[in-house]
Motif scaffolding. Structure first.
Motif, PDB file in Angstrom:
ATOM      1  N   GLN A 114      -9.945  -3.427  -1.822  1.00  0.00           N
ATOM      2  CA  GLN A 114     -10.432  -3.508  -0.443  1.00  0.00           C
ATOM      3  C   GLN A 114      -9.936  -2.312   0.373  1.00  0.00           C
ATOM      4  O   GLN A 114     -10.681  -1.739   1.174  1.00  0.00           O
ATOM      5  CB  GLN A 114      -9.991  -4.818   0.227  1.00  0.00           C
ATOM      6  CG  GLN A 114     -10.302  -6.079  -0.545  1.00  0.00           C
ATOM      7  CD  GLN A 114     -11.695  -6.097  -1.127  1.00  0.00           C
ATOM      8  OE1 GLN A 114     -12.691  -5.891  -0.413  1.00  0.00           O
ATOM      9  NE2 GLN A 114     -11.800  -6.346  -2.429  1.00  0.00           N
ATOM     10  N   LEU A 115      -8.683  -1.932   0.164  1.00  0.00           N
ATOM     11  CA  LEU A 115      -8.131  -0.784   0.891  1.00  0.00           C
ATOM     12  C   LEU A 115      -8.818   0.506   0.474  1.00  0.00           C
ATOM     13  O   LEU A 115      -9.106   1.372   1.309  1.00  0.00           O
ATOM     14  CB  LEU A 115      -6.624  -0.675   0.653  1.00  0.00           C
ATOM     15  CG  LEU A 115      -5.756  -1.843   1.127  1.00  0.00           C
ATOM     16  CD1 LEU A 115      -4.281  -1.522   0.936  1.00  0.00           C
ATOM     17  CD2 LEU A 115      -6.037  -2.197   2.580  1.00  0.00           C
TER      18      LEU A 115
ATOM     19  N   TRP B  70      -7.892 -13.683   6.317  1.00  0.00           N
ATOM     20  CA  TRP B  70      -8.090 -13.087   4.996  1.00  0.00           C
ATOM     21  C   TRP B  70      -8.731 -14.100   4.048  1.00  0.00           C
ATOM     22  O   TRP B  70      -9.722 -13.799   3.372  1.00  0.00           O
ATOM     23  CB  TRP B  70      -6.756 -12.601   4.448  1.00  0.00           C
ATOM     24  CG  TRP B  70      -6.730 -12.231   2.988  1.00  0.00           C
ATOM     25  CD1 TRP B  70      -6.374 -13.044   1.948  1.00  0.00           C
ATOM     26  CD2 TRP B  70      -7.063 -10.968   2.416  1.00  0.00           C
ATOM     27  NE1 TRP B  70      -6.458 -12.367   0.759  1.00  0.00           N
ATOM     28  CE2 TRP B  70      -6.877 -11.090   1.013  1.00  0.00           C
ATOM     29  CE3 TRP B  70      -7.479  -9.746   2.929  1.00  0.00           C
ATOM     30  CZ2 TRP B  70      -7.096 -10.033   0.133  1.00  0.00           C
ATOM     31  CZ3 TRP B  70      -7.709  -8.681   2.048  1.00  0.00           C
ATOM     32  CH2 TRP B  70      -7.519  -8.841   0.682  1.00  0.00           C
TER      33      TRP B  70
ATOM     34  N   ILE C  23      -3.613  -1.594   9.305  1.00  0.00           N
ATOM     35  CA  ILE C  23      -4.548  -1.647   8.178  1.00  0.00           C
ATOM     36  C   ILE C  23      -5.200  -3.019   8.074  1.00  0.00           C
ATOM     37  O   ILE C  23      -6.419  -3.146   7.933  1.00  0.00           O
ATOM     38  CB  ILE C  23      -3.811  -1.313   6.869  1.00  0.00           C
ATOM     39  CG1 ILE C  23      -3.439   0.168   6.821  1.00  0.00           C
ATOM     40  CG2 ILE C  23      -4.661  -1.677   5.642  1.00  0.00           C
ATOM     41  CD1 ILE C  23      -2.486   0.514   5.687  1.00  0.00           C
TER      42      ILE C  23
ATOM     43  N   ASN D  25       0.825  -1.212   0.000  1.00  0.00           N
ATOM     44  CA  ASN D  25       0.000   0.000   0.000  1.00  0.00           C
ATOM     45  C   ASN D  25       0.859   1.263   0.000  1.00  0.00           C
ATOM     46  O   ASN D  25       0.470   2.290  -0.579  1.00  0.00           O
ATOM     47  CB  ASN D  25      -0.940   0.016   1.209  1.00  0.00           C
ATOM     48  CG  ASN D  25      -0.208   0.283   2.514  1.00  0.00           C
ATOM     49  OD1 ASN D  25       0.582  -0.552   2.948  1.00  0.00           O
ATOM     50  ND2 ASN D  25      -0.451   1.426   3.123  1.00  0.00           N
TER      51      ASN D  25
ATOM     52  N   GLN E 152      -7.672  -3.767  10.996  1.00  0.00           N
ATOM     53  CA  GLN E 152      -8.937  -3.054  10.883  1.00  0.00           C
ATOM     54  C   GLN E 152      -9.769  -3.563   9.708  1.00  0.00           C
ATOM     55  O   GLN E 152     -11.002  -3.664   9.807  1.00  0.00           O
ATOM     56  CB  GLN E 152      -8.672  -1.551  10.748  1.00  0.00           C
ATOM     57  CG  GLN E 152      -7.913  -0.988  11.941  1.00  0.00           C
ATOM     58  CD  GLN E 152      -8.358   0.396  12.345  1.00  0.00           C
ATOM     59  OE1 GLN E 152      -9.509   0.764  12.212  1.00  0.00           O
ATOM     60  NE2 GLN E 152      -7.420   1.173  12.856  1.00  0.00           N
ATOM     61  N   LEU E 153      -9.113  -3.907   8.606  1.00  0.00           N
ATOM     62  CA  LEU E 153      -9.834  -4.430   7.447  1.00  0.00           C
ATOM     63  C   LEU E 153     -10.517  -5.749   7.783  1.00  0.00           C
ATOM     64  O   LEU E 153     -11.701  -5.958   7.460  1.00  0.00           O
ATOM     65  CB  LEU E 153      -8.861  -4.613   6.281  1.00  0.00           C
ATOM     66  CG  LEU E 153      -9.414  -5.223   4.990  1.00  0.00           C
ATOM     67  CD1 LEU E 153     -10.488  -4.329   4.386  1.00  0.00           C
ATOM     68  CD2 LEU E 153      -8.289  -5.452   3.983  1.00  0.00           C
TER      69      LEU E 153
ATOM     70  N   LYS F  48     -14.645  -6.545   8.165  1.00  0.00           N
ATOM     71  CA  LYS F  48     -15.283  -7.549   7.302  1.00  0.00           C
ATOM     72  C   LYS F  48     -16.219  -8.454   8.095  1.00  0.00           C
ATOM     73  O   LYS F  48     -17.166  -9.018   7.544  1.00  0.00           O
ATOM     74  CB  LYS F  48     -14.193  -8.372   6.607  1.00  0.00           C
ATOM     75  CG  LYS F  48     -14.702  -9.391   5.596  1.00  0.00           C
ATOM     76  CD  LYS F  48     -15.367  -8.733   4.396  1.00  0.00           C
ATOM     77  CE  LYS F  48     -15.767  -9.771   3.356  1.00  0.00           C
ATOM     78  NZ  LYS F  48     -16.496  -9.173   2.206  1.00  0.00           N
TER      79      LYS F  48
ATOM     80  N   GLN G 173     -12.103   0.756   2.131  1.00  0.00           N
ATOM     81  CA  GLN G 173     -11.968   1.002   3.573  1.00  0.00           C
ATOM     82  C   GLN G 173     -11.591   2.446   3.850  1.00  0.00           C
ATOM     83  O   GLN G 173     -12.171   3.106   4.702  1.00  0.00           O
ATOM     84  CB  GLN G 173     -10.920   0.066   4.173  1.00  0.00           C
ATOM     85  CG  GLN G 173     -10.718   0.251   5.678  1.00  0.00           C
ATOM     86  CD  GLN G 173      -9.523  -0.534   6.200  1.00  0.00           C
ATOM     87  OE1 GLN G 173      -8.836  -1.201   5.446  1.00  0.00           O
ATOM     88  NE2 GLN G 173      -9.267  -0.462   7.498  1.00  0.00           N
TER      89      GLN G 173
END
Length: 333
Positions: A312-313, A220, A144, A90, A147-148, A152, A316
């Motif tokens: 996904q990032l 994940w 990150i 990222n 929290q992701l 979810k 978010q």
């Protein structure tokens, strides 16, 4: 009738043949190639490349310098103080979208994040609701991902967990092993180091102090219905070296070869890494290698997984990527 001779052209041709051959600038070896990475497994191949002089064909000298935290990484990238940087995926996108000269070359770490705990019964993030967890690098990769994965499954990490942010994974590890917290989000080889320091490894220890609790890679895969691997980090070229395709090709080839060497020689790899990271021991690095999913996948082959991760990032928090999905330029297109 004989051809007309252009005297000026003849003189120019003769002068060109008499002149010494001058190679184009891109063909000359670089005086120095600087590699840089964090105190994590993704840096192990870079260290091996520097130590073995694997890039002698494109650089007279190769050196490795560690970076401590994402802020220092950004300074190195923007200030062109390194040529090849290991970085979270990222961060590569964020830097690129903000105008920094960055080209992502590969994804090499496909998952090295764990919640390490003193309670071996806690195996999912739901088990940690209401609990304090030490978390390194606020707003960067470990945080990150936590929290992701929480979001979810309907967990508000800021509200439902007690997040204790610390500057680095090593500091999170120290809090854990000194019993100042019961749980910590750690990155390999910090996980293995914590298990070693508390005599919680090997796995047949009768009463281990610490346990591998949540495997974020498995979370994940479970939550997103995908393989349990995250395009977490890789190596990127920054600055002028991006214009040297022969250097980039040599770096990618040498990195893949050094990955293979590290996996085949874990203790020797650990001895190299420990020379650059004082807090790590060779044994901890060797323990970490099987748990780090270290595999050098060129960005062209990893692109679909990277794109899904970036999507996904972006959903978010767009600022994680610099506000938008990066275009093909990040991948050398």
């Amino acid at each position: 009738m004989p051809p007309v001779v252009n005297r000026r052209q003849l003189l120019q041709t003769a002068a060109a043949l008499a002149a010494p051959t001058v190679l184009p600038a891109w063909a000359a070896p670089l005086p120095q190639l600087t590699l840089s990475g964090p105190p994590a497994i993704v840096s192990a191949p870079l260290i091996h490349m520097a130590q073995s002089n694997a890039l002698a064909g494109v650089a007279a000298k190769t050196v490795f310098t560690p970076w401590r935290d994402p802020d220092q990484l950004r300074v190195l990238a923007i200030g062109n103080k390194a040529d090849i940087l290991a970085m979270p995926s990222n961060v590569a996108a964020n830097l690129y979208n903000r105008g920094a000269g960055v080209q992502l070359l590969n994804i090499a770490t496909w998952g090295a994040l764990w919640v390490v705990t003193r309670d071996g019964q806690r195996q999912t993030l739901l088990d940690f609701k209401g609990e304090e967890i030490a978390v390194p690098f606020r707003g960067d990769m470990p945080d990150i991902m936590l929290q992701l994965l929480c979001a979810k499954q309907g967990i508000n990490a800021q509200r439902d967990l007690q997040l204790r942010y610390v500057p680095s994974p090593m500091e999170a590890m120290q809090l854990l092993i000194t019993r100042r917290v019961r749980h910590a989000l750690l990155v390999e080889p910090g996980v293995s180091m914590a298990l070693r320091k508390t005599q919680s490894f090997p796995v047949n220890v009768v009463a281990p102090e610490l346990h591998r609790g949540v495997d974020l890679q498995q979370e994940w895969g479970r939550l997103f219905k995908r393989p349990p691997r995250i395009p977490q980090a890789g190596i990127a070229a920054v600055g002028a070296v991006r214009q040297r395709p022969e250097v980039l090709a040599a770096v990618q080839k040498a990195y893949a070869a050094s990955v293979a060497w590290c996996r085949a020689n874990p203790l020797e790899c650990g001895q190299l890494v420990a020379q650059y990271v004082d807090l790590l021991t060779p044994e901890a690095v060797a323990d970490a290698l099987p748990h780090s999913q270290l595999e050098a996948v060129p960005v062209a082959a990893a692109r679909s997984e990277i794109d899904f991760f970036y999507q996904q990032l972006l959903a978010q928090n767009p600022s994680l990527l610099g506000g938008k999905l990066p275009d093909a330029g990040l991948f050398g297109g």
